[in-house]
Write a protein that holds these residues in place. Structure first.
Motif, PDB file in Angstrom:
ATOM      1  N   GLY A   1     -22.458 -22.412  -4.231  1.00 56.58           N
ATOM      2  CA  GLY A   1     -21.255 -21.793  -4.774  1.00 56.58           C
ATOM      3  C   GLY A   1     -20.215 -22.848  -5.120  1.00 56.58           C
ATOM      4  N   GLU A   2     -20.104 -23.820  -4.252  1.00 57.91           N
ATOM      5  CA  GLU A   2     -19.177 -24.945  -4.462  1.00 57.91           C
ATOM      6  C   GLU A   2     -19.496 -25.653  -5.787  1.00 57.91           C
ATOM      7  N   ARG A   3     -20.767 -25.933  -5.968  1.00 51.88           N
ATOM      8  CA  ARG A   3     -21.189 -26.609  -7.196  1.00 51.88           C
ATOM      9  C   ARG A   3     -20.875 -25.752  -8.414  1.00 51.88           C
ATOM     10  N   ALA A   4     -21.113 -24.457  -8.288  1.00 50.84           N
ATOM     11  CA  ALA A   4     -20.871 -23.565  -9.426  1.00 50.84           C
ATOM     12  C   ALA A   4     -19.394 -23.564  -9.797  1.00 50.84           C
TER      13      ALA A   4
ATOM     14  N   LYS B   1     -16.042 -15.673 -20.525  1.00 56.03           N
ATOM     15  CA  LYS B   1     -16.297 -17.115 -20.625  1.00 56.03           C
ATOM     16  C   LYS B   1     -17.099 -17.602 -19.414  1.00 56.03           C
ATOM     17  N   LEU B   2     -16.688 -17.134 -18.250  1.00 56.07           N
ATOM     18  CA  LEU B   2     -17.398 -17.540 -17.026  1.00 56.07           C
ATOM     19  C   LEU B   2     -18.858 -17.085 -17.096  1.00 56.07           C
ATOM     20  N   LEU B   3     -19.052 -15.853 -17.542  1.00 51.14           N
ATOM     21  CA  LEU B   3     -20.420 -15.332 -17.634  1.00 51.14           C
ATOM     22  C   LEU B   3     -21.233 -16.157 -18.634  1.00 51.14           C
ATOM     23  N   GLU B   4     -20.584 -16.575 -19.704  1.00 53.29           N
ATOM     24  CA  GLU B   4     -21.284 -17.412 -20.698  1.00 53.29           C
ATOM     25  C   GLU B   4     -21.680 -18.751 -20.092  1.00 53.29           C
ATOM     26  N   GLU B   5     -20.750 -19.313 -19.334  1.00 55.79           N
ATOM     27  CA  GLU B   5     -21.077 -20.580 -18.652  1.00 55.79           C
ATOM     28  C   GLU B   5     -22.300 -20.414 -17.761  1.00 55.79           C
ATOM     29  N   LEU B   6     -22.277 -19.325 -16.993  1.00 50.89           N
ATOM     30  CA  LEU B   6     -23.396 -19.086 -16.073  1.00 50.89           C
ATOM     31  C   LEU B   6     -24.702 -18.890 -16.837  1.00 50.89           C
ATOM     32  N   ALA B   7     -24.578 -18.249 -17.994  1.00 52.06           N
ATOM     33  CA  ALA B   7     -25.781 -17.904 -18.762  1.00 52.06           C
ATOM     34  C   ALA B   7     -26.435 -19.121 -19.399  1.00 52.06           C
TER      35      ALA B   7
END
Lengths: 327, 339, 142, 278
Positions: free
Chosen positions: B170-173, B13-19
């Motif tokens: 990183g904080e924003r992410a 899920k995290l990877l999908e968000e990043l993508a």
């Protein structure tokens, strides 16, 4: 009974002490488990570091032609007398270099050592699922491998270089000294089995196989640089005018680089597998090289590095060589 | 700085968000080799102590088109795609990005290709709970939980990852993600404990400033002869190095149509410095090996105020003739002391 | 596709095959216009580089032709070449180029007709294989 | 601005420089006005000149900033790119990036004497310097100008017509020499170091710039020091294989200096501190 290492140290010590050799090229223990380091011993006092075992995979004949010493302008360098601690394939490569006029026979002393096969780090890695190997102890036909949180016994044949499994020359056919009597080669496997399996497939299948293999290539040229038969002053791949192939990792360019290298070493390759072991990314270079070797063996009956009298297969000919493929 | 947790089950899920607005790269295993490639749905090889190939190709592909030309028109082909997220790089590799930043971005003019791919990128590094025996990041001023070049540092806590923001990006992410949970004091304590254990696993020590002085003092010594005599002069070390950044520029094509590429190159090759006239300032392996080591430990520190080695140990493992960089440094220090 | 004509690079030795091609021309023997001829001093000059470079460039096929055994202007050039040809053919086909993409022939200066027949055969073989696609697919730099 | 994108340049004129036809001077004109207007350089700087499909090479600028109409390069045909350049015809297009690198320390020359020592075809950027200094706007900035220039034979001296004009001027002391006596040559004969020793330019309030093949530099340097030039007043321009020209590709370093950005012009005081400089 003296161990193999002790015997070869005695031999090296003798050659250096008597002034018969200026340098003994051999293997010393490396800094990593199952890794040795080529070493250059110049005095009798330094021979203690010499070893010979399953880790000694480098083909030391390479060092007979690497960075050839150059004399002052206009005069040849004084040739060094080199004693080479040679397993079968190192010795064959040295002989081939003599045959090809790269080194003078009288300047190399081939110290034959019986080889029971050398480990291919890629196969060792595969055997333990890519985990880091921290210790390794051979015992008979097995290898006890240890790492972070694991201990395993693997079959030696599983981790030896593939070329060793079909080895027919565990000691150099031509040698000056034999440290220990020949052992039985670890070989026995059909050396062309993999080639024949590929050949049985369609051209498309073969292309797909090689495209996948050579796609891994990062063009570091470790294969070429580890190869004792690659001694050209300027390799075709480095030429820029004409530039034969591109220098990127484009699969077309990498495949043809390897294909031409295989053809340029055809009939000269001693199948030591040094290229495969040197490759940092595990390209199966032999899959192509063995095809050339097979052709040379079957068609012309030639084998590289087994005789000082035999000309390289592709520099010689027979008027009756078969030519069924020529229109 | 923010600290969050992620259940391993929700990694995808995290990877999908990043993508959503980035190209996500991660360690991908293929034929037993772990390298960084687009992590589109596939399994990530996060277990390996260190990937076989470094992630530098994400920002610095081995071959990259600079420009194309056709019929008299020349076109700038600098990357214009989405920014990258590098997931699962080890702290040493993340630190290597910061090293290359110094040369490509630190001094004008900026390298447009590195800039284009590095712009707005996000580096999510995975701390090393169990460094490999060849790791020597601590010699180079880094560590298994190092944060230089890292936007988000992940720690593997077993069934969860702890995520710590190390930069505003990183904080924003972390703030933008909807799959993260709050982390507690005990999670931080667990992470600290793993960090201590990881550091304890690293062996030996070396003062890199002392090594620099030693190498400079030993410019003409037998040390180089010893290592270069067995060095084969290939580029396995350089091409697997996360900080090596030298490149070649090559044209491919005819006079009317083609492209100009930049391609990794390595100072270990004889051709690297060979001039058209045939003159070569570095004629032998000895000079070339010395250049590679000196560049990392003397020249680069002099010019860019950082050591150009992060201690990932790839060169140590990849070298076909066991030229062990750690050994070169240790020997240099020893020999300098002897003198 | 039916009237597609392959592009074939031909490496012809100066003394026999090139003259044979010439003879075919002056004798007005018809053969397909598919060849791009490179004249070499001897078939012994053929290096695998020449053939693979031609394939890299996307040519649909390669024909190498020299003097008949025993007729080499340099006595043994074609004998040595013959061994090389066998290895080149073996490796190229093992790599996955279809059999027929790279062909070899002996054509003497007097064999204009044979030259035309060789060209016709090689052209037809390659026509059946279709356009070269191996290298076209490979050309992709990221 | 992408520093890797070349400016298109038109080959305006090609001049055969040497009798053996290995040296040609190319006059390049800007295809785009904005490129011409933003192109400002000083003697000693270089450019990357490219022939698309063949590649790029670095060449010192042989023209002077005072020559506004075009940028000149003198190219020795030795490798891939230089050969491709030699095949060009007037009207063809090439790519150019620059100006790159540093320049000769012209500011320091103000009010002092300048000595130029050159050997072979390394005269290019020194010609740029000489023309710049001889320009009416700049000539009065410095005091004496001495040029010692040698080549193997008369036919290998670059810019011969220009040299002939300089010989007639009284604001430049020009000493031309060739290695061995040749028919029709009534000038000096001898290697550059020897001639330098004979000419013995005064080191008082003077700067010397020396360029040439490594062997010439090697023997000229002690001569200059003997005459009394301190290392910090002796400058040279170095050559290394380059690709990017902007300090990124890592190819041209000498120790911690990049020839492309920290050089190509260095004083011998600087070079003394660098390993591998010669």
């Amino acid at each position: 009974m003296a161990s193999l290492a002790e015997k070869l140290r005695d031999c090296a010590r003798g050659l250096l002490a008597e002034g018969k050799a200026d340098v003994v090229i051999g293997h010393a223990a490396g800094t990593l488990p199952m890794r040795s380091a080529p070493c250059f011993v110049r005095s009798a006092g330094e021979v203690e570091g010499l070893i010979f075992d399953h880790t000694c995979g480098a083909n030391l004949a390479k060092y007979l032609v690497k960075d050839k010493p150059r004399g002052k302008k206009g005069e040849a360098a004084k040739p060094e007398k080199v004693a080479l601690i040679a397993k079968g394939c190192d010795g064959r490569a040295a002989v081939q270099l003599v045959v090809e006029g790269q080194i003078a026979r009288e300047n190399v002393i081939i110290i034959g050592v019986p080889c029971r096969g050398v480990i291919d780090p890629h196969r060792l890695g595969e055997a333990v699922g890519g985990r880091e190997v921290l210790s390794c102890r051979p015992e008979g036909e097995s290898l006890f491998v240890g790492g972070d949180g694991f201990k395993e016994k693997v079959e030696l044949r599983e981790v030896l270089s593939e070329c060793c499994l079909s080895c027919r020359h565990p000691v150099p056919p031509v040698h000056d000294v034999l440290v220990e009597e020949a052992v039985e080669a670890p070989g026995g496997a059909d050396e062309f089995a993999a080639v024949e399996k590929l050949a049985a497939g369609s051209p498309d299948e073969r292309w797909a196989f090689f495209e996948r293999e050579f796609f891994k290539c990062i063009r570091c040229y470790a294969c070429r640089n580890a190869c004792p038969m690659c001694f050209c002053g300027e390799c075709f791949i480095d030429q820029n005018d004409p530039q034969w192939f591109g220098k990127s990792t484009d699969p077309g360019d990498t495949m043809l680089f390897h294909a031409v290298r295989v053809m340029h070493t055809a009939g000269r390759c001693v199948d030591c597998g040094a290229c495969v072991r040197a490759c940092p990314v595990g390209v199966d270079i032999r899959a192509l090289a063995k095809r050339a070797e097979k052709e040379v063996r079957e068609r012309f009956g030639c084998e590289a590095g087994v005789s000082l009298e035999e000309a390289p297969a592709l520099a010689a000919f027979d008027e009756d060589d078969p030519q069924e493929f020529i229109l | 700085m923010a600290v969050r947790k992620l259940s391993k089950k929700k990694l995808k899920k995290l990877l999908e968000e990043l993508a959503r607005d980035r190209v996500v790269y991660g360690p991908v295993s293929s034929d037993g080799q772990v390298s960084f490639a687009e992590a589109s749905g596939g399994e990530l090889a996060l277990e390996k102590a260190i990937s076989d190939r470094p992630p530098k190709n994400v920002f610095f592909p081995q071959a990259e088109v600079l420009l194309t030309y056709s019929g008299g028109e020349t076109k700038d082909e600098t990357y214009t795609g989405r920014p990258a997220a590098v997931f699962g790089a080890r702290p040493c590799d993340a630190r290597a990005f910061a090293v290359i930043d110094r040369v490509f971005l630190g001094e004008p003019p900026e390298d447009p290709c590195w800039r284009a791919r590095r712009r707005d990128s996000l580096v999510l590094a995975l701390a090393c709970n169990r460094p490999a025996s060849t790791c020597f990041c601590h010699w180079m001023g880094g560590g298994p939980f190092g944060e230089e070049g890292v936007d988000v540092l992940l720690t593997d806590l077993g069934s969860e990852f702890l995520l710590k923001a190390c930069t505003p990006a990183g904080e924003r992410a972390l703030g933008a993600s909807k799959v993260l949970q709050e982390a507690g004091e005990d999670d931080l304590a667990a992470s600290e404990q793993l960090k201590g254990q990881a550091e304890a696993r690293l062996s030996g020590s070396l003062d890199v400033a002392e090594a620099k002085r030693a190498l400079e003092a030993l410019w003409d010594e037998g040390l180089w002869e010893d290592f270069s005599s067995r060095c084969l002069g290939c580029a396995a070390c350089a091409y697997l190095c996360p900080t090596c950044h030298c490149f070649d520029v090559q044209d491919e094509g005819s006079a009317s149509r083609g492209r100009r590429l930049r391609i990794w190159d390595a100072c270990m090759f004889g051709l690297f410095t060979k001039e058209a006239s045939g003159h070569n300032p570095r004629t032998a392996t000895r000079e070339r090996l010395r250049q590679r080591v000196m560049h990392k430990f003397s020249y680069f520190p002099d010019k860019f105020k950082a050591v150009a080695c992060v201690g990932c140990g790839r060169c140590v493992r990849a070298c076909p003739s066991n030229v062990d960089l750690r050994e070169v440094l240790r020997r240099a220090v020893q020999e300098a002391v002897k003198r | 596709m039916s009237d597609w004509q392959p592009r074939i690079i031909a490496f012809l030795c100066n003394w026999c095959s090139y003259a044979g091609a010439d003879l075919a021309g002056v004798s007005r023997i018809q053969y397909p216009p598919t060849l791009r001829v490179v004249r070499l001093p001897c078939s012994g000059r053929v290096d695998p580089l020449l053939i693979l470079r031609a394939l890299r460039e996307g040519y649909d096929g390669v024909l190498v032709s020299g003097c008949h055994p025993g007729d080499c202007h340099y006595l043994s050039g074609n004998y040595v070449a013959r061994r090389k040809f066998a290895v080149i053919k073996a490796v190229v086909e093992h790599l996955g180029f279809e059999p027929g993409r790279v062909q070899f022939s002996w054509v003497s200066a007097g064999e204009g007709e044979k030259f035309a027949n060789v060209v016709a055969k090689v052209t037809e073989d390659i026509r059946k294989l279709g356009p070269a696609r191996r290298m076209a697919a490979a050309e992709q730099v990221k | 601005m992408n520093p890797y994108m070349p400016m298109p340049m038109r080959v305006k004129k090609i001049i055969e420089e040497s009798d053996d036809k290995t040296l040609r001077t190319f006059e390049l004109a800007f295809c785009q006005d904005e490129d011409r207007d933003s192109f400002n350089f000083l003697p000693g700087q270089f450019c990357e000149v490219s022939v698309l499909g063949k590649g790029e090479s670095a060449f010192g600028i042989a023209s002077s900033p005072t020559e506004k109409d075009a940028v000149r390069f003198t190219v020795n045909r030795v490798g891939l790119v230089t050969t491709a350049l030699h095949y060009l015809k007037e009207g063809d297009t090439v790519g150019m990036r620059g100006p790159l690198g540093n320049s000769y320390p012209i500011e320091k020359f103000k009010g002092e004497n300048v000595v130029i020592v050159a050997g072979g075809f390394a005269f290019t950027t020194l010609r740029s310097l000489a023309v710049y200094l001889l320009h009416p706007e700049h000539r009065s900035d410095i005091k004496g100008l001495t040029v010692i220039y040698g080549a193997r034979m008369p036919g290998l001296l670059l810019y011969r017509e220009e040299l002939a004009r300089w010989q007639k001027r009284d604001d430049i002391a020009l000493h031309l020499t060739i290695d061995r006596p040749a028919e029709g040559w009534d000038g000096l004969v001898g290697f550059v170091p020897t001639v330098t020793k004979e000419v013995a330019p005064s080191p008082d309030a003077a700067w010397v710039v020396v360029c040439g093949p490594p062997i010439m530099i090697k023997f000229t340097l002690p001569v200059l020091q003997e005459i009394g030039f301190p290392p910090e007043r002796i400058y040279t321009s170095l050559e290394r294989r380059m690709k990017c020209g902007v300090g990124k590709c890592g190819r041209c370093n000498i120790g911690s200096k990049y020839v492309c950005t920290d050089g190509p012009v260095f004083s011998f005081a600087e070079l003394r501190e660098l390993p591998e400089a010669f």
